[in-house]
Design an enzyme around this catalytic site. Structure first.
Site, PDB file in Angstrom:
ATOM      1  N   GLU A 492      36.702  30.331   9.978  1.00 32.36           N
ATOM      2  CA  GLU A 492      35.784  30.688  10.901  1.00 32.36           C
ATOM      3  C   GLU A 492      36.104  31.424  12.229  1.00 32.36           C
ATOM      4  OE1 GLU A 492      32.973  30.037  10.621  1.00 32.36           O
ATOM      5  OE2 GLU A 492      32.981  28.863   8.530  1.00 32.36           O
ATOM      6  N   HIS A 495      35.503  35.046  11.880  1.00 36.71           N
ATOM      7  CA  HIS A 495      34.313  35.602  12.241  1.00 36.71           C
ATOM      8  C   HIS A 495      34.419  35.741  13.801  1.00 36.71           C
ATOM      9  CE1 HIS A 495      32.092  35.088   8.669  1.00 36.71           C
ATOM     10  NE2 HIS A 495      32.355  33.942   8.582  1.00 36.71           N
TER      11      HIS A 495
END
Length: 710
Positions: A492, A495
């Site tokens: 994550e 991202h």
């Protein structure tokens, strides 16, 4: 100075509403302390009205279209709406609750109509066409040319060339689709809550450590004290979004494993009528097929993939078909190994391996073969240390970033933390927000979203959020992760880096606003650093003693290689193929009755050659929020499509290693940042990859990684 949407929208909103002016906090972080749910509806309504007025001004401008009076005015529009919607979406996904969900249901069709008001406005489209015809004379820069191309393409895809009657039909379809997607997502959350497994006898929790048992007791107590009525005492196992539940790997009681997997697999199937999703998903599939037909596409998947890097549904089908046979072959081989190990262990329960036994037996075999045990690893994987000494450290080594806690800046829920991110020279880059804990109402899984998108045009710097669903520990206890949860932290954050490093002029091209089958690529690349020796040495330390993870244990973890990839790839492909099956049909091929959903699933998986009772899909249709909640519809293949780019890029980093650092150096990081992470959607993403790699991606590194070679 051109009028901005902040000015237009503010005039329509009570000045006491916290959205009436830009946030006064650093980097435009929303002031969650000032926001109440009742502020959202008027801000959203005023924001839509303000943006409509701005679009009308563009559409009726008598001046010859140019970049400033057309493209830039569209890009500047809607700033009030953007402020309100980022907070709204954050609260919907990460906090939930009946009040915010009721508002979501109310505004979803209004927002769909709002989008149609722009994309079906022929006056604005005509101005863009005029601008395109004059582009050669205007000498547009590359990013502006790409933006113009993107707008024109999206207008056509949105139905601008349909006649009036067809457009009216399209508006109705769009409103019904978004309403149904909202209902599906809300029911998925309710189904997770309704499906939580109740345990009365502590003997059923054999195999779980004390901390986990205490967390399950706390979950039961929290549920008893909430509006979701449940008697006090006992233990409660909340469900996570995927089919396989984390506790299946450690629960020694086969009866509990059976109950837990059954609760997971039957979500949304009518076992709890209030969260039955079958009729809703059938309506979504049918409406999407009707819309695709209206727009001139053979099916919804063809419509979606046209705007992705894969280019065609045929290319997607060919890739999935190539991967399925070796994945299933490996899964069958793994099943035979697990059955043999089960029969050879006198302490094991007799009988054939069941789907609910797989991850438990795989974990036992992993311990035996590699001497690797999640329960042994967990004490060395404390959340705060993983983030600050692992994820952040890798980013520092690669990009020179430093992270500075900002406890003075508000989050939107307990446990949400904020860091200021600074460049190597001390300049502020943006904010990073970490929301790692599960809570009632929070949707399952893990994701990243932005609260502020970087844009030179708007002089805005990025604010990126990472979301996980780690079970909160009892008060005063450390948050200990599994190895897979560590991987999710790194994923994550990949991202987040994509958003933080964005260096574009236009907000609609910022950060992660790239095609779905490209957006997972940078995040998957970032996973490689979790196993880098110098990174592991900093984050993998015992939470109580500070002792590092023993070298021999780390070596065993790294030696796992492609162990278990047959199962992992097959369960993923099952979901990806279901996604395609639901979206490669014409309206008349969508089942008519909720009771037909299971048969449709089975037939689709059998046709693709991946129907294995022992390996259920990662998501069944009834809780497949990626595809029926919107966002990854006909796009779940994206993860493995992006992994082709990812695996090839891992090889690139290795080629740029210095003194055996595996590529964890500033030169390689800076090159990756400049060539790819900073570009957003300011050009064809595959051009960004070619800029980095010097060629198109090759699939061979992926096949080797997943053990799919002959």
């Amino acid at each position: 100075m051109p009028e901005t949407s902040a000015h237009v929208g503010d005039a329509l909103l009570d000045a006491a509403n916290p959205f009436a002016a830009p946030s006064p906090l650093p980097y435009g972080l929303p002031d969650f302390r000032a926001v109440r749910i009742e502020h959202l509806r008027p801000a959203i309504v005023a924001g839509m009205a303000g943006q409509r007025a701005e679009w009308e001004a563009v559409a009726t401008d008598a001046a010859v279209p140019d970049v400033a009076n057309t493209l830039e005015r569209v890009e500047r529009s809607g700033r009030l709406l953007r402020r309100a919607m980022t907070v709204f979406h954050t609260l919907v996904s990460a906090v939930g609750g009946d009040e915010i969900h009721a508002l979501e249901s109310e505004v979803a069709p209004l927002l769909a109509a709002h989008g149609d008001a722009f994309w079906l406005d022929r006056r604005i489209y005509d101005r863009l066409e005029s601008l395109a015809h004059a582009a050669a004379l205007l000498d547009l820069d590359a990013e502006t040319s790409w933006l113009l191309h993107t707008y024109r393409k999206n207008f056509v895809r949105a139905g601008i060339r349909l006649d009036d009657d067809q457009q009216e039909r399209l508006r109705a379809l769009n409103a019904r689709i978004v309403t149904s997607e909202t209902e599906f997502s809300q029911r998925v959350v309710k189904a997770m809550e309704a499906g939580a497994v109740r345990v009365e006898d502590p003997a059923e929790l054999a195999g779980l450590d004390e901390g986990t048992v205490a967390a399950l007791a706390r979950a039961a107590a929290d549920r008893a004290g909430s509006t979701l009525t449940m008697p006090g005492g006992g233990y409660l196992i909340p469900l996570m979004l995927p089919t396989q539940q984390p506790l299946l790997a450690r629960a020694a009681d086969p009866g509990l494993r059976t109950r837990l997997l059954e609760a997971s697999r039957t979500r949304g199937t009518g076992v709890d009528p209030a969260s039955d999703t079958r009729a809703t998903l059938l309506e979504i599939a049918r409406l999407r097929a009707e819309r695709a037909e209206l727009l001139g596409y053979p099916h919804h998947a063809a419509y979606v993939v046209e705007d992705n890097t894969a280019g065609s549904a045929t290319a997607v089908n060919e890739m999935l078909a190539r991967l399925a046979p070796p994945a299933v072959r490996n899964a069958r081989r793994e099943a035979a190994e697990l059955q043999a190990a089960r029969e050879a262990d006198p302490a094991a329960r007799a009988g054939a391996l069941a789907a609910s036994d797989w991850v438990y037996e795989a974990e036992r075999l992993r311990k035996e073969r590699f001497s690797v045990d999640d329960d042994v690893l967990r004490p060395y994987l404390e959340l705060g240390r993983v983030v600050e000494h692992g994820v952040f450290y890798a980013a520092h080594r690669l990009y020179g970033l430093t992270f500075h806690p900002r406890p003075d800046l508000p989050g939107y829920a307990d446990g949400v933390r904020v860091w200021e991110v600074r460049e190597e020279d001390g300049r502020g880059l943006g904010l990073f927000v970490g929301d790692y804990y599960a809570r009632p109402g929070k949707r399952g899984g893990a994701w990243m979203h932005s609260l502020v998108d970087q844009s030179d045009l708007l002089a805005e710097r990025p604010v990126a959020v990472n979301n996980l669903n780690v079970t909160p520990p009892p008060p005063g206890q450390p948050t200990l992760l599994t190895w897979d949860e560590v991987r999710t932290c790194f994923h994550e954050f990949g991202h987040a880096l994509h958003a933080l490093f964005s260096d574009v002029r236009y907000p609609s091209l910022s950060g992660t606003a790239v095609p779905r089958d490209f957006v997972e690529y940078p995040s998957q690349v970032n996973e490689m650093w979790m196993t880098h020796p110098s990174v592991v040495a900093r984050f993998a330390r015992h939470h109580a003693t500070g002792e590092p993870l023993p070298a021999e244990l780390l070596e065993k973890v790294l030696s796992l290689g492609s162990y278990g990839e047959g199962f992992a790839t097959t369960e993923y492909l099952g979901a990806a193929l279901l996604d395609q099956a639901w979206h490669q049909v014409v309206p008349g091929q969508v089942p008519a009755e909720p009771g037909e959903v299971e048969a449709f699933e089975r037939e689709a998986l059998e046709r693709a050659g991946v129907h294995l009772d022992l390996v259920p899909p990662r998501y069944r249709s009834t809780y497949f929020n990626h595809t029926f909640g919107g966002g990854y519809d006909a796009g779940y293949y994206s993860y493995i499509w992006s992994e082709v780019l990812d695996a090839d890029t891992v090889e690139w980093f290795k080629e740029h290693a210095r003194a055996d650092d595996g590529g964890l150096n500033r030169a390689a990081g800076q090159r990756f940042r400049e060539a790819l992470l900073s570009r957003g959607y300011s050009q064809d993403p595959l051009e960004s990859f070619r800029d980095l790699r010097g060629r198109d991606a090759r699939i061979d590194p992926l096949l080797v990684r997943r053990g799919l070679t002959d």
